[in-house]
Design an enzyme around this catalytic site. Sequence first.
Site, PDB file in Angstrom:
ATOM      1  N   HIS A 171      -9.715   1.797   0.796  1.00 20.17           N
ATOM      2  CA  HIS A 171      -9.743   0.609   1.570  1.00 20.17           C
ATOM      3  C   HIS A 171     -10.868   0.583   2.425  1.00 20.17           C
ATOM      4  O   HIS A 171     -10.553   0.253   3.639  1.00 20.17           O
ATOM      5  CB  HIS A 171      -8.501   0.609   2.466  1.00 20.17           C
ATOM      6  CG  HIS A 171      -8.058  -0.666   2.629  1.00 20.17           C
ATOM      7  ND1 HIS A 171      -8.424  -1.602   3.257  1.00 20.17           N
ATOM      8  CD2 HIS A 171      -6.927  -1.341   2.104  1.00 20.17           C
ATOM      9  CE1 HIS A 171      -8.151  -2.810   3.357  1.00 20.17           C
ATOM     10  NE2 HIS A 171      -6.800  -2.692   2.650  1.00 20.17           N
ATOM     11  N   GLU A 186     -11.556  -3.247  -3.260  1.00 21.59           N
ATOM     12  CA  GLU A 186     -10.559  -2.298  -3.464  1.00 21.59           C
ATOM     13  C   GLU A 186     -10.321  -2.297  -5.240  1.00 21.59           C
ATOM     14  O   GLU A 186      -9.666  -3.051  -5.758  1.00 21.59           O
ATOM     15  CB  GLU A 186      -9.236  -2.693  -2.869  1.00 21.59           C
ATOM     16  CG  GLU A 186      -9.472  -2.824  -1.424  1.00 21.59           C
ATOM     17  CD  GLU A 186      -8.108  -3.529  -0.748  1.00 21.59           C
ATOM     18  OE1 GLU A 186      -7.099  -3.219  -1.048  1.00 21.59           O
ATOM     19  OE2 GLU A 186      -8.392  -4.537  -0.089  1.00 21.59           O
ATOM     20  N   ASP A 197      -8.267 -12.647  -0.166  1.00 19.49           N
ATOM     21  CA  ASP A 197      -7.428 -11.442  -0.145  1.00 19.49           C
ATOM     22  C   ASP A 197      -6.889 -11.795  -1.548  1.00 19.49           C
ATOM     23  O   ASP A 197      -5.652 -11.923  -1.642  1.00 19.49           O
ATOM     24  CB  ASP A 197      -6.268 -11.846   1.054  1.00 19.49           C
ATOM     25  CG  ASP A 197      -5.538 -10.264   1.133  1.00 19.49           C
ATOM     26  OD1 ASP A 197      -5.726  -9.454   0.301  1.00 19.49           O
ATOM     27  OD2 ASP A 197      -4.841 -10.259   2.200  1.00 19.49           O
ATOM     28  N   HIS A 199       0.723  -1.419  -0.007  1.00 12.60           N
ATOM     29  CA  HIS A 199       0.046   0.007  -0.009  1.00 12.60           C
ATOM     30  C   HIS A 199       0.912   1.105   0.024  1.00 12.60           C
ATOM     31  O   HIS A 199       0.530   2.296   0.773  1.00 12.60           O
ATOM     32  CB  HIS A 199      -0.985   0.066   1.274  1.00 12.60           C
ATOM     33  CG  HIS A 199      -1.959  -0.964   1.189  1.00 12.60           C
ATOM     34  ND1 HIS A 199      -2.487  -1.349   0.180  1.00 12.60           N
ATOM     35  CD2 HIS A 199      -2.780  -1.782   1.978  1.00 12.60           C
ATOM     36  CE1 HIS A 199      -3.504  -2.602   0.193  1.00 12.60           C
ATOM     37  NE2 HIS A 199      -3.518  -2.634   1.402  1.00 12.60           N
TER      38      HIS A 199
HETATM   39  C1  GAL Z   1      -5.569  -5.474   2.120  1.00 14.52           C
HETATM   40  C2  GAL Z   1      -4.334  -6.611   1.615  1.00 14.52           C
HETATM   41  C3  GAL Z   1      -4.408  -7.293   2.944  1.00 14.52           C
HETATM   42  C4  GAL Z   1      -4.111  -6.664   4.276  1.00 14.52           C
HETATM   43  C5  GAL Z   1      -5.101  -5.495   4.263  1.00 14.52           C
HETATM   44  C6  GAL Z   1      -4.606  -4.412   5.400  1.00 14.52           C
HETATM   45  O1  GAL Z   1      -5.397  -4.699   0.746  1.00 14.52           O
HETATM   46  O2  GAL Z   1      -4.672  -7.352   0.629  1.00 14.52           O
HETATM   47  O3  GAL Z   1      -3.508  -8.576   2.838  1.00 14.52           O
HETATM   48  O4  GAL Z   1      -2.662  -6.466   4.282  1.00 14.52           O
HETATM   49  O5  GAL Z   1      -4.926  -4.672   2.941  1.00 14.52           O
HETATM   50  O6  GAL Z   1      -5.020  -4.902   6.810  1.00 14.52           O
END
Ligand code: GAL
Length: 349
Positions: free
Chosen positions: A178, A313, A250, A104
């Site tokens: 998110h 997302e 995920d 991210h």
């Molecule tokens: C998501 C990611 C997950 C986790 C989450 C944040 O977008 O794919 O693996 O890291 O963010 O807690």
Amino acid sequence: MKRLKLSKKNFGETAVLYSLTNDADVTMTVTDLGARIVDLIVPVDGKSRNIVLGFDSAKEYLDKDMYFGATIGRVAGRIKNGSFAIDTQNYQLPVDPKNGHTLHGGLDSFEAKMWASETKETDNSLSVIFTYTSPDGENGFPGEVKATVTYTLTNDNEWIIDYYADTDKPTLYNPTNHVYFNLSGDVTQSVDQHELFVDADRIAVVDSDTTVTGELRSVIDTPFDFRNSGKMNQVFQTTYEQNQLVNGLDHPFMLNHVGFEKPQAIITAPEKDLSVEMYTDRPAVVIFTAQFGEEGPELRGNKLVNHGGITLETQVSPGAVEFEGFGDIVLYPKTPYQSRTIYKIKEVQ
Ligand code: GAL
């Protein structure tokens, strides 16, 4: 006729909270800390229901740093080993020492910045326009990026996110939001009884560290097949290796169509009294099912249950810098980035 309402108050830590209420009495609350959505409150059967996960103060967002509702950038998802090349130039980003990847946009990225904000009102909508200038070299990324994210609440119960950015050097850009939805309004209730529709024939397969492997796999005969809607439980109560690996979802879903004529994804509440439709011009959606287990934080006095939310997302799938067929996230000067995602709230009954 009622009037659209917009109010502003202090959220602590110099952050500001904007509340936008439309003519249907839907209220969206957003903050300049991370250009994020904090609440989305919908009247259902005469009661108010908050359908997104969020905290009560800016301080909690800073302390707990869960990406809840935040704008993610410069690049959503994991960049494997934090390395990439643009044209012939190689770049190395700082990586998370725990797994060696960059998630991210790296530590304290867009979600932790205080964005400049201004508001706009039309006859049918309210908007907050967030801007942030990410300096050349921030978190290892080349180029100064001027980013704009506009949140609009319309009288048609749409939450529209418009992204715009330009850069002065070639760089990577692949933002998302998110937000976690839990349409029951109860964060102690798993989303396992929610229904999901996703118009995607393929997903990107992930490794045990959640980086994509490069394989795109058909959803046919797997728990990833949501093309005719299915209960979320199908990804939790399964022995399918891709679900067991991450304890749910995920994964990037590669969308079969883009645009705003029909939704690419729909989430429906267990009681079927509410749904949220997602429309986007992005080619993929990463769906994460909040498998925080015991690590789930307290939200307004309630401990978040495992699988207490679903993210949608929208983005170009992670892996774009490594693999053919995953799309392109390079942003060049003089060709600004522009994209739109809409979440539309619908009462089902
Ligand atoms: C998501 C990611 C997950 C986790 C989450 C944040 O977008 O794919 O693996 O890291 O963010 O807690």
